[in-house]
Design a protein around this motif. Sequence first.
Motif, mmCIF file in Angstrom:
data_model
loop_
_atom_site.group_PDB
_atom_site.id
_atom_site.type_symbol
_atom_site.label_atom_id
_atom_site.label_comp_id
_atom_site.label_asym_id
_atom_site.label_seq_id
_atom_site.Cartn_x
_atom_site.Cartn_y
_atom_site.Cartn_z
ATOM 1 N N ILE A 111 2.057 26.558 -7.235
ATOM 2 C CA ILE A 111 1.523 27.507 -7.972
ATOM 3 C C ILE A 111 1.929 27.669 -9.311
ATOM 4 N N THR A 112 3.243 27.562 -9.377
ATOM 5 C CA THR A 112 4.139 27.703 -10.851
ATOM 6 C C THR A 112 4.409 26.592 -11.251
ATOM 7 N N ALA A 113 4.139 25.074 -10.854
ATOM 8 C CA ALA A 113 4.365 24.148 -11.519
ATOM 9 C C ALA A 113 3.483 23.876 -12.734
ATOM 10 N N PRO A 114 1.982 24.266 -12.694
ATOM 11 C CA PRO A 114 1.138 24.042 -13.969
ATOM 12 C C PRO A 114 1.815 25.082 -15.004
ATOM 13 N N LEU A 115 2.417 26.087 -14.559
ATOM 14 C CA LEU A 115 2.962 27.268 -15.754
ATOM 15 C C LEU A 115 3.992 26.766 -16.195
ATOM 16 N N HIS A 116 4.904 25.916 -15.264
ATOM 17 C CA HIS A 116 6.177 25.399 -16.052
ATOM 18 C C HIS A 116 5.826 24.274 -17.049
ATOM 19 N N ARG A 117 4.713 23.524 -16.680
ATOM 20 C CA ARG A 117 4.426 22.482 -17.573
ATOM 21 C C ARG A 117 3.811 23.041 -18.830
ATOM 22 N N LEU A 118 3.140 23.982 -18.896
ATOM 23 C CA LEU A 118 2.263 24.736 -19.912
ATOM 24 C C LEU A 118 3.516 25.497 -20.814
ATOM 25 N N LEU A 166 -1.371 18.541 -33.621
ATOM 26 C CA LEU A 166 -2.609 19.615 -33.728
ATOM 27 C C LEU A 166 -3.656 19.055 -32.558
ATOM 28 N N ASN A 167 -3.548 17.789 -32.437
ATOM 29 C CA ASN A 167 -4.705 17.177 -31.454
ATOM 30 C C ASN A 167 -4.119 17.277 -29.931
ATOM 31 N N LEU A 168 -3.008 17.903 -29.786
ATOM 32 C CA LEU A 168 -2.686 17.943 -28.315
ATOM 33 C C LEU A 168 -3.629 18.929 -27.324
ATOM 34 N N ARG A 169 -4.111 18.413 -26.276
ATOM 35 C CA ARG A 169 -4.693 19.142 -25.345
ATOM 36 C C ARG A 169 -4.269 18.902 -24.017
ATOM 37 N N MET A 170 -4.298 19.915 -23.020
ATOM 38 C CA MET A 170 -3.863 19.763 -21.717
ATOM 39 C C MET A 170 -5.059 19.723 -20.778
ATOM 40 N N GLU A 171 -4.762 19.017 -19.832
ATOM 41 C CA GLU A 171 -5.819 18.739 -18.817
ATOM 42 C C GLU A 171 -5.817 20.133 -17.767
ATOM 43 N N ILE A 172 -6.941 20.790 -17.558
ATOM 44 C CA ILE A 172 -7.132 21.951 -16.899
ATOM 45 C C ILE A 172 -6.689 21.642 -15.466
ATOM 46 N N PRO A 173 -5.935 22.142 -14.668
ATOM 47 C CA PRO A 173 -5.638 21.913 -13.339
ATOM 48 C C PRO A 173 -6.428 22.516 -12.325
ATOM 49 N N SER A 174 -7.125 23.970 -12.699
ATOM 50 C CA SER A 174 -7.761 24.562 -11.631
ATOM 51 C C SER A 174 -8.719 25.439 -12.404
ATOM 52 N N ASP A 177 -8.653 28.858 -11.618
ATOM 53 C CA ASP A 177 -8.355 30.107 -11.382
ATOM 54 C C ASP A 177 -7.471 30.830 -12.816
ATOM 55 N N ILE A 178 -6.843 31.631 -12.632
ATOM 56 C CA ILE A 178 -6.268 32.426 -13.759
ATOM 57 C C ILE A 178 -5.332 31.434 -14.634
ATOM 58 N N ILE A 179 -4.786 30.382 -13.660
ATOM 59 C CA ILE A 179 -4.088 29.483 -14.436
ATOM 60 C C ILE A 179 -4.548 28.642 -15.430
ATOM 61 N N GLY A 180 -5.713 28.177 -14.719
ATOM 62 C CA GLY A 180 -6.811 27.258 -15.485
ATOM 63 C C GLY A 180 -7.229 27.896 -16.763
ATOM 64 N N LYS A 181 -7.247 29.436 -16.681
ATOM 65 C CA LYS A 181 -7.691 30.099 -17.890
ATOM 66 C C LYS A 181 -6.636 30.065 -18.951
ATOM 67 N N LEU A 182 -5.447 30.111 -18.519
ATOM 68 C CA LEU A 182 -4.376 30.024 -19.308
ATOM 69 C C LEU A 182 -4.323 28.692 -20.394
ATOM 70 N N TYR A 183 -4.582 27.390 -19.229
ATOM 71 C CA TYR A 183 -4.744 26.205 -19.735
ATOM 72 C C TYR A 183 -5.956 26.194 -20.937
#
Length: 580
Positions: free
Chosen positions: A315-322, A333-341, A343-349
């Motif tokens: 659960i927390t691994a995506p948060l640590h990556r972010l 400025l072109n950096l974009r992250m792949e949305i993992p899910s 849920d709320i973590i996906g919304k953070l991404y």
Amino acid sequence: MPNKFTWNLSIRTKLLLSYLIIIAICLSFFGTIVWKTASNSLREESRATVLQTVNLAYETLTAHMVDVEDILLALQADQVILNTLQYPAANIIDDIETLESELLSVDIFRKKVSSIKLYLLDRGDFPSNDDSIILTDEKIKNEPWYIETVKNDGTFCWNVFHASGSTGIVTASRLVLDTQTHQPIAVLRADIDLLQFAGKLEQIKLGKQGTLFLAADNHIVNLSGSAYINRFVNAPGLSKIINNSTIDNGYTDIDNIEYLVSYRDLKHPSLKLVGAVQCTELDDSSTFVGQAIVFTALISLLLSLLILSFILQNITAPLHRLANTMENFTDNLNLRMEIPSNDIIGKLYKSFNTMMSTISNLIEDVNTLFQKQKVSELKALQAQINPHFLYNTLDSINWMAKKYGAKDISKLATSLGSFFRHSLNKGQEYTTISNELQQIISYVYIQKVRFKDKFDLNIHVDEEILDYSIIKLSLQPLVENCIVHAFEEIDYKGVIDVDGYRDGNYIFLQVSDNGVGANTDELNKAVNKSFNINEPIEKYGLHNVNERIKLYFNDNCGLSFSANESGGITVTIKIEVKEL
């Protein structure tokens, strides 16, 4: 205020601790309920086992006593004994031998009784030898057991004698009646040695230390001298229970130790079978259950820790990556992250990607605005002329016109100079409404010379607003717009009306004409359109006035266009009331 303990903990550790605390609380709560329920159930089961053991011992002793009673009943009904007692022989010795023979013929091996004696009533002719089993009642008439037996009128009477150590006996006695007269003629008594009767009771254990014993007339029968049984000697709590006819078991404290006591009456209220066991022994099983529950809870917590650690890692691994990405962000400025899910973590991404897009757009907008500003400044510089040079030149023209008597030229030069003086305004961006009106008066005079009195100017402004502040060159572009566009194709005299008044915290200035009119919707769009650096600066006269007013006052202020009753256009300037 942040908690110092949790300040440096990772979110994974915080979640893990939170879940473990919740699990521990739940396990404690349900474990306590299970332990309480199991303890009560096991205690009741242990209590039932104790009572069952007491009942089994009671049934064994009762069966023994019934056998003894059966022996006495058989002797009571023995026809030889009855005939001998009812019809004595001439020789007493013969009767004694006959009676002894019959008494000795039952329970030959003395498994049930120790001895059987026959006491003859009112037969003083019989010898009274204590060693004999055939006796007269002369010596026993005053003994309690004998009196009780006679009173019972043919029913059995049980008693305990000499109940100290292992020397006591249990007796059963019964009247023998004459079959013809139904009068008592003898008493049968069977003696049972206490060791023979209840010697095995103390070998039966209730729990680890609890035991069974007899109580006769409230005296404890301690056959083996057991220290455990001696605890109950003279114990008032024990006497209270075994003398209570409404219950057969209860709890009592002896030397601050709680005991479960159960009793049964053995054929006679004074003879009781008693079982006693410490209550702590009843709780041994519940103690084991409690230990098992604690052990199970610890194992459950350990397994929960391992499982939660694995789950929280995912659960927390995506948060640590972010967090690492944001912490190490540079200028990509072109950096974009792949949305993992989803849920709320996906919304953070998603929010992070949106934020990066917004930042990129903002930086691009800032660069674009900077370029527009540079272009605007360049065009403004190209459109400027040196106002001081023009003012000095006009002053020279005015002097020469007066010298040669050219009054029209002098007045025109004076008006033009006044116009430039108000435009210059000593380098200030803001002026009073009064100065702004003076400027348009000078401007209109110059234009009337050009257009040969094709239009007139009327000013109706409340005096109370003349000293309030306004952006310079706000009214002149509006008046110019009337002259250049509204009056261009008319064949009648044009009229420009300038009105001004205050309403609350705002001042309204209106410039109206009776010209050809125009599409007011298009005009309102034009003053609010975006800036295009590729268009000529002249197209942004009214737009610039509108933007300058909003910048100096607020977004509720600015220009608005509407059609008037004469067919022309009315432009309204709305500004805040401000002192210069």
